[in-house]
Structure formats: structure tokens, C-alpha cells
Design an enzyme around this catalytic site. Structure first.
Site, PDB file in Angstrom:
ATOM      1  N   GLU A 111       0.717  -0.883  -0.026  1.00  0.00           N
ATOM      2  CA  GLU A 111      -0.085  -0.047  -0.118  1.00  0.00           C
ATOM      3  C   GLU A 111       0.857   1.040   0.128  1.00  0.00           C
ATOM      4  O   GLU A 111       2.103   0.828   0.498  1.00  0.00           O
ATOM      5  CB  GLU A 111      -1.313  -0.035   0.882  1.00  0.00           C
ATOM      6  CG  GLU A 111      -1.824   1.119   1.277  1.00  0.00           C
ATOM      7  CD  GLU A 111      -2.916   1.779   2.518  1.00  0.00           C
ATOM      8  OE1 GLU A 111      -3.632   0.776   2.026  1.00  0.00           O
ATOM      9  OE2 GLU A 111      -2.380   2.370   3.446  1.00  0.00           O
TER      10      GLU A 111
ATOM     11  N   PHE B 275       0.810   5.465  -0.394  1.00  0.00           N
ATOM     12  CA  PHE B 275      -0.469   7.401  -0.149  1.00  0.00           C
ATOM     13  C   PHE B 275       0.331   8.295  -0.769  1.00  0.00           C
ATOM     14  O   PHE B 275       1.657   8.145  -1.084  1.00  0.00           O
ATOM     15  CB  PHE B 275      -0.570   7.357   1.256  1.00  0.00           C
ATOM     16  CG  PHE B 275       0.719   7.989   2.015  1.00  0.00           C
ATOM     17  CD1 PHE B 275       1.600   9.325   1.915  1.00  0.00           C
ATOM     18  CD2 PHE B 275       1.760   6.729   2.875  1.00  0.00           C
ATOM     19  CE1 PHE B 275       2.142  10.261   2.176  1.00  0.00           C
ATOM     20  CE2 PHE B 275       2.259   7.703   3.485  1.00  0.00           C
ATOM     21  CZ  PHE B 275       3.147   9.132   3.545  1.00  0.00           C
ATOM     22  N   PRO B 276      -0.883   8.957  -1.118  1.00  0.00           N
ATOM     23  CA  PRO B 276      -0.106  10.368  -2.595  1.00  0.00           C
ATOM     24  C   PRO B 276       0.615  10.994  -1.670  1.00  0.00           C
ATOM     25  O   PRO B 276       0.479  11.648  -0.391  1.00  0.00           O
ATOM     26  CB  PRO B 276      -1.306  10.562  -3.020  1.00  0.00           C
ATOM     27  CG  PRO B 276      -2.554   9.676  -2.269  1.00  0.00           C
ATOM     28  CD  PRO B 276      -1.939   8.946  -1.025  1.00  0.00           C
ATOM     29  N   PRO B 277       1.855  11.210  -2.190  1.00  0.00           N
ATOM     30  CA  PRO B 277       2.746  12.746  -1.724  1.00  0.00           C
ATOM     31  C   PRO B 277       2.662  13.650  -1.952  1.00  0.00           C
ATOM     32  O   PRO B 277       1.166  13.841  -2.626  1.00  0.00           O
ATOM     33  CB  PRO B 277       3.724  12.390  -2.154  1.00  0.00           C
ATOM     34  CG  PRO B 277       4.255  11.419  -2.931  1.00  0.00           C
ATOM     35  CD  PRO B 277       2.521  10.685  -3.543  1.00  0.00           C
TER      36      PRO B 277
ATOM     37  N   LYS C  80     -22.114  -5.830   4.340  1.00  0.00           N
ATOM     38  CA  LYS C  80     -21.016  -4.788   3.562  1.00  0.00           C
ATOM     39  C   LYS C  80     -21.056  -5.827   2.117  1.00  0.00           C
ATOM     40  O   LYS C  80     -20.772  -5.895   1.163  1.00  0.00           O
ATOM     41  CB  LYS C  80     -19.929  -4.811   3.532  1.00  0.00           C
ATOM     42  CG  LYS C  80     -20.341  -3.068   4.706  1.00  0.00           C
ATOM     43  CD  LYS C  80     -19.112  -2.548   5.350  1.00  0.00           C
ATOM     44  CE  LYS C  80     -18.979  -1.326   5.746  1.00  0.00           C
ATOM     45  NZ  LYS C  80     -17.818  -0.953   6.183  1.00  0.00           N
TER      46      LYS C  80
ATOM     47  N   ARG D  40     -15.680   4.316   4.379  1.00  0.00           N
ATOM     48  CA  ARG D  40     -16.149   5.852   4.748  1.00  0.00           C
ATOM     49  C   ARG D  40     -15.566   6.782   4.683  1.00  0.00           C
ATOM     50  O   ARG D  40     -15.758   7.667   4.489  1.00  0.00           O
ATOM     51  CB  ARG D  40     -17.367   5.348   6.419  1.00  0.00           C
ATOM     52  CG  ARG D  40     -17.885   6.623   6.550  1.00  0.00           C
ATOM     53  CD  ARG D  40     -18.769   6.805   8.105  1.00  0.00           C
ATOM     54  NE  ARG D  40     -17.693   7.047   8.828  1.00  0.00           N
ATOM     55  CZ  ARG D  40     -17.516   7.262   9.636  1.00  0.00           C
ATOM     56  NH1 ARG D  40     -18.960   7.018  10.797  1.00  0.00           N
ATOM     57  NH2 ARG D  40     -16.294   7.249  10.503  1.00  0.00           N
ATOM     58  N   GLY D  41     -13.753   6.743   5.468  1.00  0.00           N
ATOM     59  CA  GLY D  41     -13.572   7.479   5.486  1.00  0.00           C
ATOM     60  C   GLY D  41     -13.396   8.191   6.544  1.00  0.00           C
ATOM     61  O   GLY D  41     -14.427   8.001   7.918  1.00  0.00           O
ATOM     62  N   ASP D  42     -12.319   8.832   7.878  1.00  0.00           N
ATOM     63  CA  ASP D  42     -12.342   9.528   8.764  1.00  0.00           C
ATOM     64  C   ASP D  42     -12.303  10.642   8.774  1.00  0.00           C
ATOM     65  O   ASP D  42     -13.507  11.466   7.445  1.00  0.00           O
ATOM     66  CB  ASP D  42     -10.872   9.942   8.807  1.00  0.00           C
ATOM     67  CG  ASP D  42     -10.265   8.305   8.988  1.00  0.00           C
ATOM     68  OD1 ASP D  42     -10.412   7.099   9.667  1.00  0.00           O
ATOM     69  OD2 ASP D  42      -8.430   8.279   8.859  1.00  0.00           O
TER      70      ASP D  42
END
Length: 611
Positions: A21, A23-25, A174, A111-113
Site C-alpha cells: 500500500e 499514499f499520495p505524497p 457489506k 466511509r473514511g475519517d
């Protein structure tokens, strides 16, 4: 390919697999560095990677761009995270359609933070309230195009039983709504993970569970990540790490051993888990150390299906042939040929198309920043200074040239000394490949394609040269009937000794039960399209220097007067033959120059190209 299919295939083969995994910088330079890192880490053999979607969707464009680049350019199966936070339905659909367009088949629906600055999560207008709403939307509007992953939380084992049961029902809902597999949150308590898996299976969830593994990189990073996510840490782990908390190297060494033991326990337990998903935090070393500790790399080399990296986007999956000219600038080739009309069999493009060779909407640029470029290439003031840069590149003493995004390839290293001599004589090489006569397809340097086959290559050279030196070279080249060449100037005037309008295959493979595959070619129309880019890169190099400076004047003049040439030696059984004319011509030219014999003053009359 869908991740669920990859997991299914690995299970049939009883093979352990892993994935990464990222993440975008936040910065453009960080993005470029991450792409370089993903490219390197691809050699560690991940089945797929996934790209996160930060809270509030603030990096949504970067996520989409990373997914597109990894899927199409790097050619690695990619899963895109997608959250409900600050995401109206319209924005969700833009992201999904873009992913679909570029061949992405996998989405992690979250859902996300809460958005930055907010403690409570809340849906936006025309948005989704829960992760299940996002799952239903994707499955309802996109059918079975996407595999949908959902998150799982072994840490829920610490909840009261009633609340834990409710969370399990949410997870099952889900899955029933169409999710295909589960990525878990990171954990360090393996017994807690086993207990959670048993409860998940007990409520009737049968989809694959992929455990999330976080390498321990530093003490502070470990503390911050686990406290933020409220992760339970076994006392034995703390006891092993805490005495060394001021020694990051020791923490990483011990942490690698501890996490490797965790992974071994997971893979040994009879719960059907045969894969590991590593949260890399965009770092390379910790993940590499962990895989090495587990003896998972180096594993048996996966053979390249072709000598160049395939794109996984829908329109290019069937591509089986490319011109050699863009070998060192793959991204440029993919971008500029994106809209070329394609043959039905997936060839690179029809030269009769009005779109063929068009640069509008893309442009050309040097990969390096001005600062990095000047560090790399200094301030050349003579043609000998420029030749020395090319020599150093061939000998791997220089990591890049304007015409090459990456360092010298493994196969080019086999002819590094010959190339260095050519450059010293004034033939400035920007692309090459050695002759190969029936090397096994699993050869570590030249191999590609299915096993038990053989691969072949004709020797190929491409270079800039002055008109005067070319006048000396051409008679030597034309003495060898096995050589074909194309010469072109900046204006586009073309000369060749080949009588065929068709492509010349310079790489091919012979495999059991298959047609001969010819994946790399030389042909006139593509060379003319590449010519614009090749000269433009040289001009951009010149413009890195101040106006009026000796370096700018030197390089700009070279680009104005030099000719671009490609040479193929068609007798692949004679690997050194292609270099003979260059060494003879170079020696003659040097001798004439030192003896003061008059030369043609900047015009290439003998080769038919007037500059």
C-alpha cells in the site's frame, strides 16, 4: 485482473503472495520519487498495490493519477481506495469512471475519517453516509467491473460482546451488498487476529481476508501509528523494543524479526490466509527487510511476457509491438501514442492515421529539474565535454541523459565499453541493444516470454553525429550488406539504404506452441515521429543554461547541425560486426583532423542531407 481472481489462483497453486500500500505524497517531487520507488519495489514481486484516498478527498486527483500511472506505465495491478468523506456522488463517479477507463478493476470502499479539523464524521450533500452505501452504488452502477474490498478490524475484539456482534453484522451486510474481500487494519496481536477471523467466519462471511501488516520502521513511528489507531500491542513486543527506543537501526532489526514471526504464525495457521498486505508508508527498506527475513524474495524470477513493460489499460493490453526509438522514454511513448489509430490486432498504430506522430496536448520535457540537471551534466563547453558525459553514462558513471529517463539497462551493460569508445569518437549514442542469438527465454539479462523458448535480437544503435563524421562513416557502413540505416536531420529530410517500407523486426522470440513474436521494430514513419522529440530534448538541455553561455551555445548548435541516425545490423550471429564501421570511421576522421586535411564545413553533401 481482479484481486479476488489473483487470490483464487494463488490458492490453487498453494503460493504465498504479498501486496503493497502507498499514499499520495503532498508535493510534485514527492510524487516523482514515489513513482521511482514503486518502480523499484515492483521487483519485490507484489501481486498488486493499492493507493490510499486521504481524509476529505484532498488528494483525490493525485490518487487517480497514481492509479492511472501504476496501471498503465508501471504495469502493475492497482487497487484504488475510495471514501465517502467530502465526496458527493458526482465526484465518486468521476473517480470510478476514470479508474475504469484506465483498466483499474479493484476498489477499496471506505466511509473514511472525518475531514481535517472536524471530530465528527458527517456526510456531504448528495453524498454517502456509510461504507455500505458506497458498496451498493459501485455494484449497482458498475455491475461486476470492479472487485470491491472493504475494511476489517481485528481490534474490534476488544469491544463489548454486543457491540462486537453489531460490527460483525455491519461487515456481513457489506459482503452481502457485493464486496469481494476484506483488507484488515494493522495489528500486532496475532491471537486477537485469529479470534476475530473465527468470529467473522462464524457469522457466515466466506470471502478472502487479507491481513494488513505494518513493518516496524522506528520507535516513534511505531508509537504514533499504534496510538493513533488504538492498536493493542502485546507486552512481549514492547519488552523487546522499548530498551532500544533510542536506536532506530536496532528497533528496525528487532521489529523486522517480530513482524516476520507474526507473518509466519498467520501463514501457518489453518485459516486459509496465504497472502500479506504490507502498509509501506511509502518506505522501501522496512518492507524489503521483512520480505527477506521471511525468505519470500528473491523468489523464482517471473519472466517478462515481452522485452518491454506492458500497459494494463484496456486499450493497450493487447499491444504486442513497439518501435524501439522510445525504449528509454516509455511514458512519453504511451502518452503520445494514446490516440493513434490502432490495428485490430493491437499493433502500435497505423502510420496512415492523421493522428500518427502528433505531439499537441502532450509536449516533451526533460525529467530532471534544472538544479538536478546541472548537477548531473555540469557545464560542458566543448564537444569533447559532451562526448565524455555520454561515455560516463554508458559506463554507468552517470544516472541519466536528456534522452534516457533511467540508467543503462542490464543488456546495454553487455556492450558498455564499445558504446563508450563510439561516444569518444563523436557518435553520441542515445539508444542501443546488443545482438542476441537464441538465448533461453528465462535468461536473467535478455530473457522474456514463456519458458522453454529462445529470444533473438539484432544489434541496434541510435546516435547524433556531425555531418562531417557521418560522411566518413557512410562508406564503411555501405560496405557491409548486413547493415540498414536511417539518417534524418532536424528539418525532417530522411535518407535510408533500405528498400522496404515495412518494419524491420529487431527483437523476436520463438516459443513452444506459439507464433513467432516480434515485439520491437524499426521503421521509417515512427522514426520521423520520434525525431521531433529527440531534437526537442536536446534543445531543452541547451535552455537549462543561461542565454549566451558557452554551454547553451554549444548544445544548441549541436542540435541544429547534428544528424540523427539509427543503424541495424541484420546478422544477429555477428555481435561485434555493428561496431566495426564506427571504429574504422572514427580512426580515419581523427587521423584527418590531426593531419589538418580539409573537411566539409558543416554541410552533409555526401549523404544527401543539406543542413
Amino acid at each position: 485482473m481482479k484481486i479476488s481472481k489473483k487470490i483464487e489462483q494463488a490458492a490453487k497453486e498453494d503460493k504465498v503472495w504479498w501486496s503493497f500500500e502507498y499514499f499520495p505524497p503532498r508535493t510534485a517531487q514527492g510524487l516523482q520519487n514515489l513513482l521511482d520507488r514503486i518502480e523499484r519495489m515492483r521487483a519485490l514481486g507484489p501481486e498488486f498495490i493499492d493507493i490510499t484516498w486521504n481524509a476529505g478527498g484532498r488528494t483525490s486527483d493525485l490518487t487517480s493519477e497514481l492509479v492511472k500511472t501504476c496501471q498503465s506505465l508501471i504495469g502493475i495491478e492497482t487497487c484504488m481506495h475510495l471514501t465517502c468523506t467530502n465526496m458527493p456522488k458526482e465526484k465518486v463517479d468521476i473517480a470510478l469512471k476514470d479508474a475504469q477507463k484506465h483498466g483499474c478493476r479493484n476498489v477499496l470502499a471506505l466511509r473514511g475519517d472525518p475531514p481535517a479539523g472536524k471530530e465528527e464524521w458527517e456526510a456531504v450533500a448528495d453524498g454517502f453516509t456509510h461504507g455500505i452505501d458506497l458498496v451498493r452504488h459501485i455494484r449497482g452502477d458498475y455491475g461486476d467491473h470492479f472487485d470491491i474490498a472493504v475494511p476489517g478490524f481485528p481490534q474490534h475484539q476488544t469491544l463489548p460482546q454486543e457491540e462486537r456482534a453489531r460490527e460483525l453484522q455491519f461487515l456481513k451486510a457489506k459482503i452481502d451488498a457485493g464486496a469481494n474481500f476484506i483488507f484488515t487494519q494493522m495489528f500486532y496481536d496475532v491471537e486477537m487476529f485469529f479470534a476475530w477471523v473465527r468470529e467473522v467466519r462464524a457469522v457466515g462471511i466466506t470471502v478472502p481476508i487479507v491481513p494488513g501488516i505494518m513493518p516496524i520502521q522506528t520507535w516513534n513511528g511505531f508509537q504514533r501509528a499504534t496510538s493513533l489507531a488504538k492498536i493493542t500491542i502485546p507486552q512481549s513486543v514492547m519488552d523487546a523494543l522499548e530498551p532500544h527506543k533510542n536506536n532506530d537501526e536496532k528497533v528496525r532489526e528487532i521489529g523486522t524479526r517480530l513482524v516476520a514471526d507474526l507473518c509466519r504464525r498467520i501463514l501457518a495457521e489453518p485459516i486459509g490466509v496465504r497472502g500479506l498486505h504490507f502498509y509501506t508508508m511509502n518506505l522501501e527498506r522496512g518492507t524489503r527487510m521483512l520480505l527477506e527475513e521471511l525468505n519470500l524474495v528473491p523468489r523464482i524470477e517471473t519472466l517478462k511476457p515481452l522485452p518491454w513493460r506492458q500497459s494494463l489499460t484496456p486499450t493497450r493490453r493487447s499491444e504486442t509491438i513497439r518501435p524501439i526509438f522510445w525504449a528509454n522514454r516509455t511514458k512519453s511513448y504511451l502518452a503520445r501514442t494514446e490516440n493513434w489509430d490502432e490495428y485490430p490486432n493491437g499493433r502500435f498504430g497505423d502510420s496512415r492515421s492523421p493522428a500518427y506522430g502528433e505531439l499537441d496536448g502532450y509536449g516533451v520535457w526533460i525529467k530532471q529539474t534544472k538544479e538536478d540537471a546541472l548537477k548531473l551534466w555540469g557545464h560542458p563547453t566543448t564537444s569533447a565535454d559532451v562526448a565524455l558525459l555520454f561515455e560516463k553514462f554508458c559506463r554507468q558513471e552517470l544516472t541519466a541523459l536528456p534522452w534516457s529517463d533511467q540508467g543503462v539497462s542490464g543488456e546495454t551493460s553487455a556492450i558498455a565499453e564499445q558504446l563508450a569508445k563510439m561516444n569518444a569518437l563523436g557518435f553520441l549514442t542515445i539508444n542501443s541493444q546488443p545482438a542476441v542469438n537464441g538465448v533461453p527465454s528465462d535468461d536473467k539479462v535478455f530473457g522474456w516470454g514463456p519458458s522453454n523458448g529462445y529470444v533473438y535480437q539484432k544489434a541496434y544503435l541510435e546516435f547524433f553525429v556531425s555531418p562531417e563524421l557521418l560522411d566518413v562513416l557512410i562508406p564503411y557502413i555501405e560496405k557491409d550488406p548486413g547493415v540498414t540505416y536511417y539518417v534524418i536531420n532536424k528539418r525532417g529530410d530522411l535518407r535510408t539504404n533500405t528498400t522496404s517500407d515495412g518494419p524491420n523486426a529487431v527483437t523476436w522470440g520463438v516459443f513452444p506452441g506459439k507464433e513467432i513474436v516480434q515485439p520491437t521494430i524499426v521503421e521509417a514513419i515512427s522514426f520521423m515521429a520520434w525525431k521531433d522529440e529527440a531534437y526537442e530534448l536536446g534543445q531543452q538541455w541547451a535552455q537549462l543554461y543561461d542565454a549566451g553561455s558557452a554551454s547553451r551555445t554549444l548544445i544548441a548548435d549541436m542540435m541544429e547541425t547534428s544528424l540523427l541516425v539509427n543503424v541495424v545490423h541484420n546478422d544477429f550471429k555477428r555481435p561485434e560486426a555493428i561496431f566495426e564501421p564506427f571504429l574504422k570511421a572514427g580512426a580515419e576522421f581523427t587521423s584527418k583532423r590531426s593531419s589538418g586535411t580539409p573537411k566539409v564545413n558543416g554541410h552533409a553533401h555526401a549523404n544527401g542531407l543539406d543542413n
